[in-house]
Write an enzyme that holds these catalytic residues in place. Sequence first.
Site, PDB file in Angstrom:
ATOM      1  N   SER A  35       4.292  -1.186   3.920  1.00 25.81           N
ATOM      2  CA  SER A  35       4.582  -2.649   4.943  1.00 25.81           C
ATOM      3  C   SER A  35       4.916  -3.767   3.893  1.00 25.81           C
ATOM      4  CB  SER A  35       3.341  -2.948   5.540  1.00 25.81           C
ATOM      5  OG  SER A  35       3.164  -2.044   6.618  1.00 25.81           O
ATOM      6  N   SER A  58      -4.683   7.659  12.711  1.00 22.14           N
ATOM      7  CA  SER A  58      -4.246   7.713  14.385  1.00 22.14           C
ATOM      8  C   SER A  58      -5.418   7.751  15.239  1.00 22.14           C
ATOM      9  CB  SER A  58      -3.032   8.322  14.167  1.00 22.14           C
ATOM     10  OG  SER A  58      -3.492   9.519  14.407  1.00 22.14           O
ATOM     11  N   GLU A  68      -9.953  -1.169   6.005  1.00 23.66           N
ATOM     12  CA  GLU A  68      -9.431  -0.921   6.953  1.00 23.66           C
ATOM     13  C   GLU A  68      -9.704  -1.038   8.342  1.00 23.66           C
ATOM     14  OE1 GLU A  68      -5.487   0.984   5.575  1.00 23.66           O
ATOM     15  OE2 GLU A  68      -4.472   0.264   7.549  1.00 23.66           O
ATOM     16  N   GLN A 111       0.794  -1.038  -0.028  1.00 21.09           N
ATOM     17  CA  GLN A 111       0.386   0.301  -0.036  1.00 21.09           C
ATOM     18  C   GLN A 111       0.898   0.883   0.046  1.00 21.09           C
ATOM     19  OE1 GLN A 111      -2.438   0.470   3.456  1.00 21.09           O
ATOM     20  NE2 GLN A 111      -3.515   1.840   2.775  1.00 21.09           N
ATOM     21  N   GLY A 112       0.979   2.178  -0.986  1.00 23.70           N
ATOM     22  CA  GLY A 112       1.688   3.199  -1.268  1.00 23.70           C
ATOM     23  C   GLY A 112       0.895   4.600  -1.155  1.00 23.70           C
ATOM     24  N   TYR A 113       0.534   5.014   0.360  1.00 26.15           N
ATOM     25  CA  TYR A 113      -0.035   5.947   0.733  1.00 26.15           C
ATOM     26  C   TYR A 113       1.129   7.014   1.375  1.00 26.15           C
ATOM     27  CZ  TYR A 113      -4.938   4.152   0.127  1.00 26.15           C
ATOM     28  OH  TYR A 113      -6.237   3.375  -0.117  1.00 26.15           O
ATOM     29  N   SER A 114       0.975   6.838   2.614  1.00 25.46           N
ATOM     30  CA  SER A 114       1.913   7.635   3.185  1.00 25.46           C
ATOM     31  C   SER A 114       3.700   8.338   3.068  1.00 25.46           C
ATOM     32  CB  SER A 114       2.370   6.758   4.366  1.00 25.46           C
ATOM     33  OG  SER A 114       1.054   6.250   5.443  1.00 25.46           O
ATOM     34  N   GLU A 167      -5.907   9.557  16.622  1.00 22.08           N
ATOM     35  CA  GLU A 167      -6.319  11.591  17.379  1.00 22.08           C
ATOM     36  C   GLU A 167      -7.455  11.887  15.456  1.00 22.08           C
ATOM     37  OE1 GLU A 167      -3.576  10.079  17.852  1.00 22.08           O
ATOM     38  OE2 GLU A 167      -2.736  11.129  19.767  1.00 22.08           O
TER      39      GLU A 167
HETATM   40  C1  LIG Z   1       2.590  -0.800  11.512  1.00 16.33           C
HETATM   41  C2  LIG Z   1       2.298   0.362  10.662  1.00 16.33           C
HETATM   42  C3  LIG Z   1       2.227  -0.212   9.412  1.00 16.33           C
HETATM   43  C4  LIG Z   1       2.204   0.817   8.997  1.00 16.33           C
HETATM   44  N1  LIG Z   1       1.947   0.278   6.381  1.00 16.33           N
HETATM   45  C5  LIG Z   1       1.753   1.409   5.873  1.00 16.33           C
HETATM   46  C6  LIG Z   1       1.414   1.082   4.174  1.00 16.33           C
HETATM   47  O1  LIG Z   1       1.575  -0.515   4.300  1.00 16.33           O
HETATM   48  N2  LIG Z   1       1.790   2.327   4.031  1.00 16.33           N
HETATM   49  C7  LIG Z   1       1.151   3.258   4.423  1.00 16.33           C
HETATM   50  O2  LIG Z   1       0.797   3.775   2.985  1.00 16.33           O
HETATM   51  N3  LIG Z   1       1.652   4.068   5.264  1.00 16.33           N
HETATM   52  C8  LIG Z   1       1.822   2.604   6.476  1.00 16.33           C
HETATM   53  N4  LIG Z   1       2.113   3.380   7.336  1.00 16.33           N
HETATM   54  C9  LIG Z   1       2.061   4.598   7.653  1.00 16.33           C
HETATM   55  C10 LIG Z   1       0.460   5.152   8.768  1.00 16.33           C
HETATM   56  O3  LIG Z   1      -0.912   5.293   7.728  1.00 16.33           O
HETATM   57  C11 LIG Z   1       0.845   6.006   9.192  1.00 16.33           C
HETATM   58  O4  LIG Z   1       2.088   6.638  10.196  1.00 16.33           O
HETATM   59  C12 LIG Z   1      -0.050   7.385   9.577  1.00 16.33           C
HETATM   60  O5  LIG Z   1      -1.472   7.467   8.323  1.00 16.33           O
HETATM   61  C13 LIG Z   1       0.398   8.252  10.752  1.00 16.33           C
HETATM   62  O6  LIG Z   1       0.841   9.441  10.084  1.00 16.33           O
HETATM   63  P1  LIG Z   1       2.016   9.593  10.066  1.00 16.33           P
HETATM   64  O7  LIG Z   1       3.319   9.001  10.528  1.00 16.33           O
HETATM   65  O8  LIG Z   1       2.845  10.417   9.288  1.00 16.33           O
HETATM   66  O9  LIG Z   1       2.354  10.750  11.178  1.00 16.33           O
HETATM   67  P2  LIG Z   1       1.471  12.134  11.632  1.00 16.33           P
HETATM   68  O10 LIG Z   1       0.642  11.778  10.596  1.00 16.33           O
HETATM   69  O11 LIG Z   1       2.787  12.728  11.030  1.00 16.33           O
HETATM   70  O12 LIG Z   1       1.308  12.283  13.405  1.00 16.33           O
HETATM   71  C14 LIG Z   1       2.077  12.585  14.078  1.00 16.33           C
HETATM   72  C15 LIG Z   1       1.279  12.594  15.534  1.00 16.33           C
HETATM   73  O13 LIG Z   1       0.219  13.764  15.256  1.00 16.33           O
HETATM   74  C16 LIG Z   1      -1.011  13.483  15.156  1.00 16.33           C
HETATM   75  N5  LIG Z   1      -1.853  14.143  14.307  1.00 16.33           N
HETATM   76  C17 LIG Z   1      -1.059  14.664  13.255  1.00 16.33           C
HETATM   77  N6  LIG Z   1      -2.384  15.260  12.520  1.00 16.33           N
HETATM   78  C18 LIG Z   1      -3.564  15.425  13.586  1.00 16.33           C
HETATM   79  C19 LIG Z   1      -4.524  16.535  13.692  1.00 16.33           C
HETATM   80  N7  LIG Z   1      -5.384  16.633  12.359  1.00 16.33           N
HETATM   81  N8  LIG Z   1      -5.258  16.978  14.885  1.00 16.33           N
HETATM   82  C20 LIG Z   1      -4.328  15.991  15.646  1.00 16.33           C
HETATM   83  N9  LIG Z   1      -3.425  15.182  15.835  1.00 16.33           N
HETATM   84  C21 LIG Z   1      -2.946  15.162  15.113  1.00 16.33           C
HETATM   85  C22 LIG Z   1      -1.201  11.915  14.958  1.00 16.33           C
HETATM   86  O14 LIG Z   1      -2.061  11.603  15.393  1.00 16.33           O
HETATM   87  C23 LIG Z   1      -0.298  11.287  15.321  1.00 16.33           C
HETATM   88  O15 LIG Z   1       0.094  11.566  16.823  1.00 16.33           O
HETATM   89  C24 LIG Z   1       2.239   2.167   8.786  1.00 16.33           C
HETATM   90  C25 LIG Z   1       2.247   2.720  10.006  1.00 16.33           C
HETATM   91  C26 LIG Z   1       2.258   1.636  10.884  1.00 16.33           C
HETATM   92  C27 LIG Z   1       2.511   2.043  12.309  1.00 16.33           C
END
Ligand SMILES: Cc1cc2nc3c(=O)[nH]c(=O)nc-3n(C[C@H](O)[C@H](O)[C@H](O)COP(=O)(O)OP(=O)(O)OC[C@H]3O[C@@H](n4cnc5c(N)ncnc54)[C@H](O)[C@@H]3O)c2cc1C
Length: 396
Positions: A150, A376, A235, A115-118, A378
């Site tokens: 992942s 997350s 999901e 999954q290529g989102y983040s 939040e």
């Molecule tokens: C085990 C695991 C597997 C994953 N697998 C994939 C994958 O296969 N493909 C993929 O694309 N991604 C994957 N991810 C990434 C995942 O989707 C992101 O980690 C997630 O969307 C959070 O983005 P970030 O890590 O950039 O954190 P950020 O968005 O930078 O957030 C950091 C913190 O700030 C908080 N925050 C952010 N915005 C707000 C807001 N507006 N209001 C309040 N709080 C806020 C968040 O809740 C978090 O606590 C995976 C993550 C994990 C942990």
Amino acid sequence: MDFAFGADDDAFRGEAREWLAAHRGDAVGRAWERELGSGGWIGIGWDDGGAYGGRRAALTQQVVWAEEYARSRAPARAGHIGENLLAPTLIAYGSEAQKQRYLPAIARGEEFWCQGYSEPGAGSDLAAVRTAAVRDGRTYRVTGQKIWTSLAQDADWCFVLARTEPARAGARRHHGLSFLLVPMDQPGRIDVRPIRQLTGTSEFNEVFFDGAVAEDVVGGEGNGWRVAMGLLALERGVSTLVQQIGFAEELREIVRVAVETADGGGGGGGGGGGSGEGAGDPVLRARLVRLWAELHTMRANALRTLGTSETDPGAPSVAKLLWGGWHRRLGELAVQVRGAAATVGPYDWDEERPYELDPLQRLFLFSRADTIYGGSDEIQRNIIAERVLGLPRESG
Ligand SMILES: Cc1cc2nc3c(=O)[nH]c(=O)nc-3n(C[C@H](O)[C@H](O)[C@H](O)COP(=O)(O)OP(=O)(O)OC[C@H]3O[C@@H](n4cnc5c(N)ncnc54)[C@H](O)[C@@H]3O)c2cc1C
């Protein structure tokens, strides 16, 4: 919703149990996925009318399969992303040609997806993705970076959320995104770099695209946001009932270790002896009972909200919020029952090989991520606040 097993389900259970007993050997990863595929056990819940390899099994039968799978202690699924995220998305938004091309290969356990989102600057704020896809005749050329992808190191394909129109000042950022299907075997154009975790293993990756060819766009160019959000709802919500069967097995294992510890068995759980507090400890007992009661409440809620995502936009977020936090607390208890023994594992300092984690240690470490991926806590709270409670957007 009325949920009861009938005679058909009992027969299905017999079939599933027999098949698992006969085929559950040492195979893992690709070999095990192929085995499952040849038995017709991948995509049993797909709503494809059986046309592309799915069985369209009743919900009760999907639950039966998950129960028998967990009971047989079959390996963790390597094909989960293709089977449970991409396939239902293609069934909902894909063209006939796309369904025919991609679904049968997933059902046979032959093609794996990631999954290529983040991206480094686009996680919770997914609409900020900067990976760009430029049309090149009948295909697209993709350039940019994804992160936390992942299983990308084992994947044959990646579904990528990319910008097919540059973000323009004043335009809504959700516009101009497309959901592309990219083959991973493109040396020189795709570079997968594993991210080493604390445990020494690497399930995550950074993925760099440099003019990689994308063969298909799902749902039409510019409609990627709708498709990507449809997938995220899957999901977050629909599969929770089945997922809870795995949770129940994990809770049972923790109870078993707690009882063993109280009986003087000393920890158990595969990690050697220890000083866990055991089932005699009143605080631990209270936590176990509370987790059990909450699991039953989540199950009732999952049944109540089945098929209501159209009418109840908050349901997937409520489910994700509940199970993410619950599973983290379960992970904490998994190490608490084992006491100090849970914190050690064999590690070869000379070889720097990954830690060999036992299942309860793995549960503890992995469950820390449950409140992050798939949106997350939040973000789930924001969705509920704005879409269900009608609160104004957060300031700042
Ligand atoms: C085990 C695991 C597997 C994953 N697998 C994939 C994958 O296969 N493909 C993929 O694309 N991604 C994957 N991810 C990434 C995942 O989707 C992101 O980690 C997630 O969307 C959070 O983005 P970030 O890590 O950039 O954190 P950020 O968005 O930078 O957030 C950091 C913190 O700030 C908080 N925050 C952010 N915005 C707000 C807001 N507006 N209001 C309040 N709080 C806020 C968040 O809740 C978090 O606590 C995976 C993550 C994990 C942990």
